[in-house]
Design an enzyme around this catalytic site. Structure first.
Site, mmCIF file in Angstrom:
data_model
loop_
_atom_site.group_PDB
_atom_site.id
_atom_site.type_symbol
_atom_site.label_atom_id
_atom_site.label_comp_id
_atom_site.label_asym_id
_atom_site.label_seq_id
_atom_site.Cartn_x
_atom_site.Cartn_y
_atom_site.Cartn_z
ATOM 1 N N LYS A 282 23.317 12.335 18.641
ATOM 2 C CA LYS A 282 22.241 11.809 19.486
ATOM 3 C C LYS A 282 22.123 10.332 19.135
ATOM 4 O O LYS A 282 21.796 9.983 18.000
ATOM 5 C CB LYS A 282 20.934 12.544 19.187
ATOM 6 C CG LYS A 282 19.726 12.013 19.949
ATOM 7 C CD LYS A 282 18.511 12.906 19.674
ATOM 8 C CE LYS A 282 17.232 12.341 20.239
ATOM 9 N NZ LYS A 282 16.060 13.149 19.845
ATOM 10 N N TRP A 283 22.414 9.466 20.110
ATOM 11 C CA TRP A 283 22.454 8.006 19.900
ATOM 12 C C TRP A 283 21.150 7.439 20.455
ATOM 13 O O TRP A 283 20.982 7.346 21.670
ATOM 14 C CB TRP A 283 23.654 7.442 20.631
ATOM 15 C CG TRP A 283 23.868 5.965 20.518
ATOM 16 C CD1 TRP A 283 23.018 4.964 20.910
ATOM 17 C CD2 TRP A 283 25.025 5.312 20.002
ATOM 18 N NE1 TRP A 283 23.568 3.738 20.670
ATOM 19 C CE2 TRP A 283 24.808 3.914 20.110
ATOM 20 C CE3 TRP A 283 26.232 5.761 19.456
ATOM 21 C CZ2 TRP A 283 25.763 2.988 19.704
ATOM 22 C CZ3 TRP A 283 27.165 4.832 19.059
ATOM 23 C CH2 TRP A 283 26.930 3.458 19.179
ATOM 24 N N ASP A 284 20.270 7.071 19.552
ATOM 25 C CA ASP A 284 18.932 6.642 19.955
ATOM 26 C C ASP A 284 18.846 5.114 19.970
ATOM 27 O O ASP A 284 19.687 4.411 19.384
ATOM 28 C CB ASP A 284 17.925 7.221 18.950
ATOM 29 C CG ASP A 284 16.525 7.389 19.512
ATOM 30 O OD1 ASP A 284 16.261 6.869 20.614
ATOM 31 O OD2 ASP A 284 15.703 8.031 18.841
ATOM 32 N N CYS B 28 20.015 8.322 24.225
ATOM 33 C CA CYS B 28 18.563 8.473 24.169
ATOM 34 C C CYS B 28 18.019 7.074 23.927
ATOM 35 O O CYS B 28 18.680 6.254 23.300
ATOM 36 C CB CYS B 28 18.237 9.384 22.984
ATOM 37 S SG CYS B 28 16.498 9.431 22.530
ATOM 38 N N ASN C 107 15.352 2.540 19.974
ATOM 39 C CA ASN C 107 13.900 2.658 20.083
ATOM 40 C C ASN C 107 13.118 1.367 20.249
ATOM 41 O O ASN C 107 11.949 1.314 19.863
ATOM 42 C CB ASN C 107 13.367 3.410 18.860
ATOM 43 C CG ASN C 107 13.581 4.906 19.011
ATOM 44 O OD1 ASN C 107 13.128 5.503 19.977
ATOM 45 N ND2 ASN C 107 14.304 5.491 18.083
ATOM 46 N N TRP D 286 6.737 4.757 28.905
ATOM 47 C CA TRP D 286 7.215 5.655 27.861
ATOM 48 C C TRP D 286 6.580 7.042 28.092
ATOM 49 O O TRP D 286 5.394 7.135 28.401
ATOM 50 C CB TRP D 286 6.827 5.122 26.471
ATOM 51 C CG TRP D 286 7.098 6.138 25.413
ATOM 52 C CD1 TRP D 286 8.315 6.498 24.907
ATOM 53 C CD2 TRP D 286 6.125 6.977 24.777
ATOM 54 N NE1 TRP D 286 8.169 7.510 23.997
ATOM 55 C CE2 TRP D 286 6.828 7.825 23.891
ATOM 56 C CE3 TRP D 286 4.743 7.101 24.875
ATOM 57 C CZ2 TRP D 286 6.196 8.773 23.097
ATOM 58 C CZ3 TRP D 286 4.109 8.048 24.084
ATOM 59 C CH2 TRP D 286 4.835 8.867 23.201
ATOM 60 N N ASP E 112 10.516 11.587 26.009
ATOM 61 C CA ASP E 112 9.860 12.158 24.832
ATOM 62 C C ASP E 112 8.738 13.096 25.229
ATOM 63 O O ASP E 112 8.177 13.782 24.382
ATOM 64 C CB ASP E 112 9.307 11.041 23.937
ATOM 65 C CG ASP E 112 10.393 10.486 23.033
ATOM 66 O OD1 ASP E 112 11.450 11.125 22.906
ATOM 67 O OD2 ASP E 112 10.182 9.401 22.452
ATOM 68 N N ASP F 86 17.540 15.369 13.354
ATOM 69 C CA ASP F 86 17.073 14.126 13.972
ATOM 70 C C ASP F 86 16.798 13.076 12.901
ATOM 71 O O ASP F 86 17.264 13.173 11.751
ATOM 72 C CB ASP F 86 15.842 14.441 14.850
ATOM 73 C CG ASP F 86 15.723 13.519 16.055
ATOM 74 O OD1 ASP F 86 15.247 12.386 15.872
ATOM 75 O OD2 ASP F 86 16.119 13.909 17.173
ATOM 76 N N ARG G 120 8.270 -0.952 16.452
ATOM 77 C CA ARG G 120 8.472 0.238 15.613
ATOM 78 C C ARG G 120 9.033 -0.169 14.242
ATOM 79 O O ARG G 120 9.935 0.460 13.705
ATOM 80 C CB ARG G 120 9.404 1.235 16.293
ATOM 81 C CG ARG G 120 9.091 2.672 15.894
ATOM 82 C CD ARG G 120 10.188 3.651 16.277
ATOM 83 N NE ARG G 120 9.763 5.007 16.008
ATOM 84 C CZ ARG G 120 10.600 6.012 15.759
ATOM 85 N NH1 ARG G 120 11.895 5.824 15.778
ATOM 86 N NH2 ARG G 120 10.137 7.210 15.524
HETATM 87 C C1 DGJ Z 1 12.878 8.708 19.907
HETATM 88 C C2 DGJ Z 1 13.541 9.912 20.501
HETATM 89 O O1 DGJ Z 1 13.332 9.954 21.865
HETATM 90 C C3 DGJ Z 1 13.015 11.159 19.807
HETATM 91 O O2 DGJ Z 1 13.558 12.300 20.404
HETATM 92 C C4 DGJ Z 1 13.352 11.092 18.339
HETATM 93 O O3 DGJ Z 1 14.743 11.135 18.175
HETATM 94 C C5 DGJ Z 1 12.774 9.829 17.739
HETATM 95 N N1 DGJ Z 1 13.152 8.663 18.481
HETATM 96 C C6 DGJ Z 1 13.215 9.676 16.303
HETATM 97 O O4 DGJ Z 1 12.845 8.487 15.763
#
Ligand code: DGJ
Length: 728
Positions: A475-477, A525, A479, A198, A547, A365, A442
């Protein structure tokens, strides 16, 4: 003809402008790999099979079938039948036996390239692409395997994918269906891959290839921060400009394995496909399974040519967004400016200031929905938090538009928080194994996108937001990685399908989104760059690279990313200092130069900048527009790598007609008592005259002798120079 079947030699020859890929039918049933490399203009290459070396043809002496299978160069090797190297295919029958005997049956050649159902893949028109389908059948089960090869006439690429169809009467279980395999003679190959973590994604790693198996893989349900679905085997002398390179890249975003294996006989097998761990696909009679596409390329001019081939292929045959060749709006994202702590007033303040500096889009965001003020909850509750955004989303968007700016928004559609209305209503929608804790990461779980009703519900929630406000960008995240794999909807003998079905659900969601909102600019993303892959590029022309926005850390990340993917895809922003990830201070100018190498934007609180920094933003935004097309579509030449050269990173982007170029140069650490650097450029025309910083040189001088780069005073200093042809 790009694809030829030589009936006399029983050899398939696949030609791109500079490469040839060949395989043969042996003993009327086996498919054996013959050759991949520099273009051959002759036939008469069957001798490369070395059939006279025993044991070769298995029917000559049936006792030797086993040895044959373990030493021949196989085109699509099967597990458990005598080839003990890595197999590409493994099937279990309903009665519990593993094994298959896929025998050549027929072939067909068609112009163009059919779509791969439900999967991202390269595309090609009938004029530029042809496809060979080779059908093999397993007599015991009636299973048919189609090996598909598409050959491009405008770029040195062959793609491979595999479709398995059950034409028998009983179900079979596919335990492994890799997409590509090539066998070749070892030439002391070295493996080049992209590794990381990461905030430290895709650093280039090069290792020598020893005996046995060395692989790169992800079992995380995503292509991952750590390893990357790209593998190149290079001859030892390989540099950016010299040496032979065999490369594979996967057009897929889920679990993968890429492997090189050096055998006892000094041959090398290179494979790529879906990771077999956790994979088992039940194929009932009449059903089909398609394995995603692998892109293969060969270069005899080093890694640089490989890079330019991938860039060209992805720009002309993969990324289908209408935004591909358009100037993307310069965006400002509020994440590093505010994190969760914002309201509509703060966003409007940022937008107002940004609009005066040449920034064209505000991206809101994480944190605008449900009760999300930390990362502890609300994923899945895609409703605007009106106590944060007074007046609602449509009102905020209209206010931002008054400054002449577009509006973008963040989603994480694949996730569900334990603390969400959605989870309280549908606890079984989270991926989980009954009777076991669901692993949190998370503070979130993963939605079971193998279920159509889940896909439909998620789609409707996201689409509803987009239908009700004028939103230009998403922006499709994503995580977290996938764990505790279980679906409440799949029967016991189909649980092994979940990883891949999950990916099909993600792809379906993005496909539908773009069908309903064709003008939407989508940026993928995944906690930074954990899903920066060719699968995602099919849907989104840009992907958030990492990031880590520190200009120095970004050098290695962007170098590795650009080794495969065009600069126009790399999300890169100027952020505040000290940098939030590493605490480093770099100049605003250097941060701008590093971000201008990608899809440019800002991620800081513009209202808190000095007048001098605001002036620099004005200059950077003008510069971006002037050079956007060149950066996005020019040919990329890597000149220096900071890791290898005592601290300088440099590359050049050259227009197709070689009349313009941009030179990026960052000196990482200043060093005492050194001389200036003579930097040899690449890719220019030797005969043309160029102007660089007011001085004139021929392309030959710049490339063969070098440009004099002064030692810069201070750490993290950079240059961004325009190079223009002098025509009068
Ligand atoms: C991870 C992304 O890479 C960041 O840019 C941001 O959007 C955060 N998530 C938000 O939770």
């Amino acid at each position: 003809m790009p694809i030829i079947y030589d009936e006399t030699e029983k050899i398939f020859m696949l030609h791109t402008p500079n490469t040839t890929y060949a395989f043969a039918v042996v003993d009327d049933c086996y498919l054996a790999h013959v050759y991949y490399g520099k273009r051959l203009h002759d036939t008469g290459i069957r001798y490369l099979l070395r059939e006279e070396e025993p044991p070769f043809v298995p029917s000559v002496n049936r006792r030797e079938k086993n040895s044959f299978l373990d030493q021949a160069w196989m085109e699509y090797p099967e597990s458990g039948m005598g080839d003990y190297r890595e197999s590409a295919f493994c099937m279990r029958t309903a009665d519990g036996f593993r094994g298959s005997e896929l025998r050549f049956a027929s072939y067909g050649i068609e112009a163009g390239k059919p779509r791969l159902a439900g999967l991202p893949a390269t595309w090609g028109a009938e004029e530029t692409c042809s496809t060979l389908n080779v059908y093999c059948t397993d007599a015991r089960t009636g299973v048919e395997v189609c090996l598909a090869y598409s050959v491009f006439e405008d770029v040195d690429v062959v793609t491979r994918s595999v479709t398995v169809e059950n034409r028998g009467n009983e179900s079979v279980y596919l335990e492994k269906v890799l997409s590509a395999c090539i066998d070749m003679e070892n030439r002391d190959y070295e493996m080049v891959g992209l590794f990381g973590s990461w905030a430290r994604e895709r650093h280039v790693q090069r290792l020598s290839l020893g005996y046995g198996r060395q692989n790169i893989s992800s079992f995380k349900g995503e292509s991952s921060h750590q390893e990357h679905p790209f593998l190149a085997l290079v001859t030892p002398e390989t540099t950016q400009t010299t040496g032979e390179v065999y490369a594979m890249n996967f057009v897929y975003s889920g679990n993968f394995i890429a492997q090189a294996e050096r055998s006892q006989f000094d041959s090398v097998r290179m494979t790529m496909g879906i990771h077999p761990e956790g994979f088992c696909w039940k194929l009932a009679p009449g059903e089909q399974f398609t394995a995603p596409e692998v892109v293969l390329t060969y270069s005899d001019e080093g890694l640089g040519k490989m890079t330019r081939t991938f860039h060209e292929l992805y720009r002309t045959h993969l990324i289908r967004s209408p935004w591909l060749r358009r100037e993307r709006p310069i965006l400002i994202n509020n994440w590093e400016a505010t994190y969760f702590d914002f309201d509509e007033k703060k966003l409007i303040e940022i937008a107002k200031e940004a609009s005066q500096l040449g920034i064209e889009m505000l991206v809101m965001d994480d944190g605008w929905f449900g009760n999300r003020n930390t990362d502890e909850g609300s994923l899945g509750d895609w409703e605007v938090n009106e106590s944060k955004l007074a007046g609602g989303l449509a009102c905020l968007v209209e206010d931002v538009k008054k400054f002449g700016m577009k509006f973008g928004i963040w989603f994480e559609p694949e996730m569900i928080s334990p603390d969400s209305k959605l989870f309280r209503k549908h606890p079984d929608w989270a991926i989980q194994i009954p009777g076991r804790d669901i692993t949190q990461s998370r503070a979130q779980y993963v939605l079971d996108l193998s279920r159509q009703e889940v896909v439909d519900r998620v789609y409707e929630m996201v689409a509803e937001i987009l239908r009700n406000a004028d939103i230009s960008y998403v922006k499709w995240d994503m995580n977290r990685q996938l764990t505790t794999m279980g679906s409440a909807a799949l029967p016991a003998d189909r649980q092994g399908e979940l990883y891949h079905r999950y990916m099909l659900g993600v792809y379906q969601l993005q496909e539908r989104l773009l069908a309903e909102f064709p003008e939407l600019l989508l940026e993928n993303c995944s906690g930074g760059g954990a899903r920066f892959d060719a699968g995602m590029l099919y849907y989104s022309p840009q992907i958030w690279c990492s990031d880590d926005t520190d200009a120095v850390e970004r050098l290695a990340i962007q170098e590795g990313t650009a080794m495969v993917y065009p600069l126009s895809c790399m999300g890169a922003h100027v952020s505040a200092c000290p940098n939030h990830i590493v605490g480093r201070n770099t100049s605003f100018e250097t941060r701008g130069h590093v971000a201008l190498a990608g899809t440019f934007g800002y991620e800081l609180d513009v209202t808190k900048l000095s007048a001098e920094e605001k002036e620099l933003i004005k200059e950077q935004t003008v510069f971006y527009h002037r050079y956007h097309a060149l950066v996005a579509e020019g040919d990329y030449y890597r000149l220096l790598s900071a890791g290898e050269t005592g601290g300088a990173d440099s590359f050049l982007v050259v227009s197709k007609d070689k009349s313009r170029a941009l030179l990026f140069y960052v000196q990482v650490l200043a060093r005492a008592n050194r001389k200036n650097r003579l930097l040899r450029l690449q890719g220019l025309s030797p005969e043309k005259m160029y102007r660089v910083c007011g001085k004139c040189y021929t392309g030959a001088v710049l490339m063969y002798a070098g440009l004099n780069i002064k030692l810069l005073q201070g750490d993290f200093k950079s240059l961004l120079w325009e190079i223009e042809e002098i025509t009068e």
